[in-house]
Design an enzyme around this catalytic site. Structure first.
Site, PDB file in Angstrom:
ATOM      1  N   GLY A 181       3.910   1.942   1.793  1.00  0.00           N
ATOM      2  CA  GLY A 181       4.802   2.247   2.912  1.00  0.00           C
ATOM      3  C   GLY A 181       6.260   2.279   2.514  1.00  0.00           C
ATOM      4  N   CYS A 205       7.492 -11.225   3.563  1.00  0.00           N
ATOM      5  CA  CYS A 205       6.982 -11.334   4.934  1.00  0.00           C
ATOM      6  C   CYS A 205       6.640 -12.798   5.215  1.00  0.00           C
ATOM      7  CB  CYS A 205       5.799 -10.412   5.172  1.00  0.00           C
ATOM      8  SG  CYS A 205       4.408 -10.647   4.048  1.00  0.00           S
ATOM      9  N   PRO A 256       0.792  -1.244   0.000  1.00  0.00           N
ATOM     10  CA  PRO A 256       0.000   0.000   0.000  1.00  0.00           C
ATOM     11  C   PRO A 256       0.819   1.286   0.000  1.00  0.00           C
ATOM     12  CG  PRO A 256       0.125  -0.848   2.222  1.00  0.00           C
ATOM     13  CD  PRO A 256       0.879  -1.838   1.355  1.00  0.00           C
TER      14      PRO A 256
END
Length: 435
Positions: free
Chosen positions: A260, A377, A258
């Site tokens: 960041g 992640c 998004p």
């Protein structure tokens, strides 16, 4: 779902039905449901649905003890209402009568009034026999993870139980201070003036990272709307730091949503020429919003990272590439507990193949002596260290660069959930040799 305000318990049950039976994610379903809820009920629905996903096997085992015949077809929504009721009774500070009555009344709202008596009977029987039922269930309830994931983690990590325990905890809130505006120390002082407690206890953290002891709405963060801070996990903040972009360089943030990482790159190098790429146009809305809030500019493009020729001119090459690759997200389960039930064992090999395709495609767009930071992640080696080893073996012009995490050196770095208070992340940094 109809566009009108309705019962928060009914909405929570409908959301869980979409997760469990249709493979939809909470991050998509909850925003879509907000228009049907009063603002005060949105946190309640979030708490119930995220909470159910964290402890789903335990709740399912309890229902098996209480319902002799599985609820199928249309009655699956009743099953989800029972999940809502049991979660409230076991994990929330809601008066017992309210927890039961709200769920029972919701059967009428979802046009399953014929199941009102069953719903009431099951929940009240649980209250009467709770001690006996939990004694049976908790003999077998342990990990709260799907068996395939338990087996994968067992093969790799001696501390697999600790990892799964960490996955079942509520995540802390981390913010990234925009050092274009103030120092992290000064921002901590601003938070202190608001009686907001903070910490940053680990040396192996980016200097911009601050953990809030208790989560806080972003509109309560000092100067948030003016771009002084961004919500981002501490380990995710290493992405831009490791990339080390410089003003004037051509940078690609692949899989950027998004936003960041894109905004962090530009905070560190405001004059860098950044292309922020994502395959889903809908996800790029958030990228543009974050750029606007922070007063930053990037070239935001929708495209498939495996086929750069479709969104990039043939002669364009990058000085640095940040590839936060699509992955199993097994490192962020505590933030997205529905991942445990949305992912399947077979997904991993497909993701590994996709990652390899993206790596190969983007490598051809990296300048000689350029660097690529590979991040996921995930905590599964197949997506991380094994992926990178396979890549450098197949590409003689690729070499690993040692990374520095505030004095802790590594050529590949796997952060585990809860380590330093952060999420599970993997990093590797590659240089393209000039051959």
């Amino acid at each position: 779902m109809k566009h009108k305000k309705t019962s928060s318990r009914a909405i929570a049950a409908q959301i869980m039905l979409q997760v469990l039976d249709h493979g939809k994610s909470l991050s998509t379903l909850i925003p879509a449901a907000q228009q049907q809820l009063d603002a005060k009920d949105i946190p309640l629905v979030q708490e119930i649905t995220f909470g159910i996903c964290r402890v789903l096997p335990r709740l399912e085992a309890i229902i098996q003890q209480l319902v002799t015949k599985p609820l199928k077809g249309k009655s699956r929504l009743v099953h989800c209402l029972l999940l809502v009721g049991l979660y409230q009774l076991l994990y929330m500070r809601i008066p017992v009568h309210a927890a039961v009555d709200e769920v029972v009344n919701a059967t009428k709202l979802v046009k399953l009034d014929s199941f009102r008596a069953l719903t009431n009977g099951v929940l009240r029987r649980f209250l009467r026999e709770q001690q006996t039922i939990l004694a049976k269930v908790d003999k077998h309830w342990q990990t709260l993870h799907p068996e395939w994931l338990v087996n994968m983690l067992k093969q790799v990590y001696p501390n697999w139980r600790e990892i799964m325990d960490a996955n079942n905890q509520r995540p802390p809130m981390w913010i990234r201070v925009n050092t274009q505006h103030c120092t992290p120390q000064d921002y901590s002082a601003l938070l202190g003036d608001l009686a907001v407690k903070t910490t940053n206890s680990s040396a192996c953290l980016p200097s911009s990272a601050i953990q809030l002891v208790n989560p806080l709405s972003v509109d309560k963060l000092p100067y948030f709307s003016r771009g002084w801070a961004t919500v981002q996990d501490c380990h995710a903040q290493w992405s831009a730091t490791l990339l080390a972009a410089k003003n004037g360089e051509m940078i690609l943030d692949a899989c950027a949503a998004p936003g960041g990482k894109t905004t962090h790159i530009l905070e560190q190098a405001p004059q860098a020429k950044v292309i922020a790429l994502d395959i889903e146009e809908s996800r790029l809305v958030r990228v543009r919003e974050n750029l606007a809030r922070l007063g930053l500019t990037a070239d935001v493009r929708c495209g498939d990272a495996t086929t750069p020729t479709k969104w990039l001119a043939d002669d364009v090459m990058f000085d640095r590439i940040l590839l936060d690759a699509p992955c199993s997200a097994t490192g962020v389960i505590r933030r997205h507990p529905d991942i445990k039930w949305l992912r399947q064992a077979g997904d991993i090999s497909e993701l590994v193949e996709l990652q390899a395709k993206i790596l190969s495609a983007l490598w051809h767009r990296l300048k000689p002596n350029g660097t690529l930071v590979y991040a996921t992640c995930s905590i599964l080696p197949a997506e991380n260290s094994e992926q990178i080893i396979q890549f450098i073996t197949a590409n003689p012009d690729a070499e690993l660069i040692e990374m520095d995490f505030n004095g802790e050196k590594a050529i590949m770095k796997q952060f585990l959930p809860q380590q330093n208070g952060g999420d599970g992340f993997f990093y590797a940094k590659l240089r393209k040799l000039d051959k």
